[in-house]
Design a protein around this motif. Structure first.
Motif, short mmCIF file in Angstrom:
data_model
loop_
_atom_site.label_atom_id
_atom_site.label_comp_id
_atom_site.label_asym_id
_atom_site.label_seq_id
_atom_site.Cartn_x
_atom_site.Cartn_y
_atom_site.Cartn_z
N UNK A 171 0.80 -1.14 0.11
CA UNK A 171 0.08 -0.09 -0.05
C UNK A 171 0.89 1.21 -0.15
N UNK A 172 0.54 2.24 -1.07
CA UNK A 172 1.43 3.19 -1.11
C UNK A 172 0.22 4.68 -0.73
N UNK A 173 0.79 5.46 0.19
CA UNK A 173 -0.08 6.68 0.31
C UNK A 173 0.43 7.70 -0.43
N UNK A 174 -0.57 8.05 -1.15
CA UNK A 174 -0.10 9.52 -2.12
C UNK A 174 -0.74 10.63 -1.80
N UNK A 175 -0.29 11.63 -2.08
CA UNK A 175 -0.71 13.09 -1.86
C UNK A 175 -0.77 13.43 -3.25
N UNK A 176 -2.13 13.46 -3.82
CA UNK A 176 -2.46 13.85 -5.22
C UNK A 176 -3.12 15.19 -5.37
N UNK A 177 -2.65 16.18 -4.60
CA UNK A 177 -3.42 17.41 -4.67
C UNK A 177 -3.21 18.26 -3.60
N UNK A 178 -2.78 19.70 -3.97
CA UNK A 178 -2.44 20.44 -2.78
C UNK A 178 -3.56 21.67 -2.69
N UNK A 179 -4.20 21.71 -1.65
CA UNK A 179 -5.06 22.92 -1.63
C UNK A 179 -4.63 23.88 -0.32
N UNK A 180 -4.50 25.14 -0.69
CA UNK A 180 -3.98 25.96 0.51
C UNK A 180 -4.94 27.18 0.62
N UNK B 208 -2.74 24.01 4.49
CA UNK B 208 -2.27 22.92 3.85
C UNK B 208 -3.14 21.64 4.08
N UNK B 209 -3.87 21.50 2.97
CA UNK B 209 -4.85 20.37 2.67
C UNK B 209 -4.21 19.42 1.57
N UNK B 210 -4.27 18.44 2.02
CA UNK B 210 -3.73 17.22 1.02
C UNK B 210 -4.97 16.54 0.13
N UNK B 211 -4.75 15.64 -0.88
CA UNK B 211 -5.68 14.90 -1.37
C UNK B 211 -4.93 13.39 -1.25
N UNK B 212 -5.42 12.88 0.14
CA UNK B 212 -4.92 11.38 0.43
C UNK B 212 -5.55 10.33 -0.57
N UNK B 213 -4.64 9.70 -1.16
CA UNK B 213 -5.20 8.65 -2.06
C UNK B 213 -4.26 7.45 -1.89
N UNK B 214 -4.67 6.19 -2.36
CA UNK B 214 -4.08 5.14 -2.12
C UNK B 214 -3.46 4.46 -3.54
N UNK B 215 -2.50 3.76 -3.36
CA UNK B 215 -2.14 3.04 -4.70
C UNK B 215 -1.95 1.46 -3.99
N UNK C 279 -9.10 1.79 6.95
CA UNK C 279 -10.15 2.44 6.35
C UNK C 279 -10.07 3.91 5.78
N UNK C 280 -10.00 4.18 4.47
CA UNK C 280 -10.16 5.33 3.89
C UNK C 280 -11.50 5.99 3.92
N UNK C 281 -11.85 6.81 4.80
CA UNK C 281 -12.95 7.43 4.95
C UNK C 281 -13.36 8.49 4.27
N UNK C 282 -12.62 9.20 3.32
CA UNK C 282 -12.90 9.91 2.27
C UNK C 282 -13.17 11.20 2.80
N UNK C 283 -14.49 11.92 2.60
CA UNK C 283 -14.78 13.16 3.28
C UNK C 283 -15.90 12.67 4.33
N UNK C 284 -15.72 11.78 4.95
CA UNK C 284 -16.74 11.46 5.94
C UNK C 284 -16.60 12.35 7.25
N UNK C 285 -15.27 12.82 7.29
CA UNK C 285 -14.78 13.74 8.22
C UNK C 285 -13.50 14.67 7.62
#
Length: 272
Positions: free
Chosen positions: A3-12, A29-36, A199-205
């Motif tokens: 499992x690779x944890x990726x940051x696929x976008x930066x929002x500031x 600094x908000x990331x976009x936490x994705x998984x490979x 558990x990748x909870x997405x935007x549940x929180x």
């Protein structure tokens, strides 16, 4: 499974610690936490895609309101496709993409993986077929999935997973966990690794202290943003409360959301 944890976008967004709880300057600094996932049977699997190559090349295809509100940084190095290539992997080898939901910052890279089947809750797919209203027309970007027909859609049915309903996908050891509220068909993605469940909870929180402790704590900026974006406020809060309870009752579970950079930092040094 690797499992690779990726940051696929930066929002500031402007507001610093009022959003992320730690930035000293004006910008958060908000990331976009994705998984490979590198699996033995199913090949390469992505969980969410963040922003894609076409978003980076042409930011104007995203809503101007969200580009400004989130102060999106369009960095080509952060796209999932660029990070796969850096790992020595071919984007064409990604066979499956599991989406928590279809917001612009989760589905932007779909077109970058032409051989992938896209797994999604049926209600989420249905909700974006005829977009109406100011906010839906801006948060969902049909151009991100236009022309894609490789969908595998799921109804809300299945077995239980730690008290939550679960839906088994075609990918081994990966489950969709319905967590409605943020969007009509929002789901978490549960993955069984050698060390246990994630558990990748997405935007549940959105903020790390919304789970893991008895009393919810959230920054003012993210509290407001969540309220702005939810489609069913009561159900979102109920599912968030259920996740908080789960995190306390099952502390061995790894639970994380999409946009908390401190959560991502726990995994970024080494792969899980």
């Amino acid at each position: 499974m690797k499992i690779h944890h990726l940051d696929c976008g930066c929002m500031c967004p402007f507001g610093g610690a009022l959003f992320d709880g730690f930035s000293a300057g004006l910008r958060a600094h908000l990331c976009c936490h994705c998984l490979l996932l590198e699996t033995e049977r199913d090949g390469l699997v992505l969980v969410d895609t963040g922003f894609g190559e076409q978003d980076v090349r042409d930011p104007s295809r995203l809503s101007r309101m969200f580009r400004l509100l989130n102060n999106i940084q369009f960095d080509p190095a952060l796209t999932a496709v660029a990070q796969l290539r850096k790992l020595g992997l071919a984007p064409a080898d990604v066979r499956h993409i599991l989406l928590t939901h279809l917001d612009f910052d989760h589905a932007g890279g779909l077109a970058d993986f032409p051989n992938a089947t896209i797994h999604l809750m049926q209600d989420e797919h249905g909700a974006v077929q005829h977009l109406k209203g100011f906010l839906p027309r801006r948060r969902f970007v049909p151009a991100q999935w236009r022309g894609i027909d490789r969908w595998q859609l799921y109804r809300e049915e299945g077995d239980e997973w730690f008290g939550f309903q679960s839906i088994r996908s075609v990918v081994d050891d990966v489950l969709l966990i319905p967590l409605r509220g943020h969007t009509a068909g929002h789901a978490g993605i549960a993955i069984r690794s050698e060390s246990g469940w994630l558990l990748h909870a997405g935007d549940a929180y959105f903020f790390r202290h919304e789970i893991g402790q008895t009393t919810r704590q959230c920054t003012p900026g993210l509290r407001l943003y969540q309220r702005l974006m939810d489609t069913d406020h009561d159900r979102r809060r109920l599912n968030q409360h259920r996740l908080r309870t789960l995190s306390l009752e099952q502390p061995q579970l790894e639970i994380f959301c999409s946009h908390d950079a401190r959560e991502l930092a726990r995994y970024s040094a080494t792969d899980a």
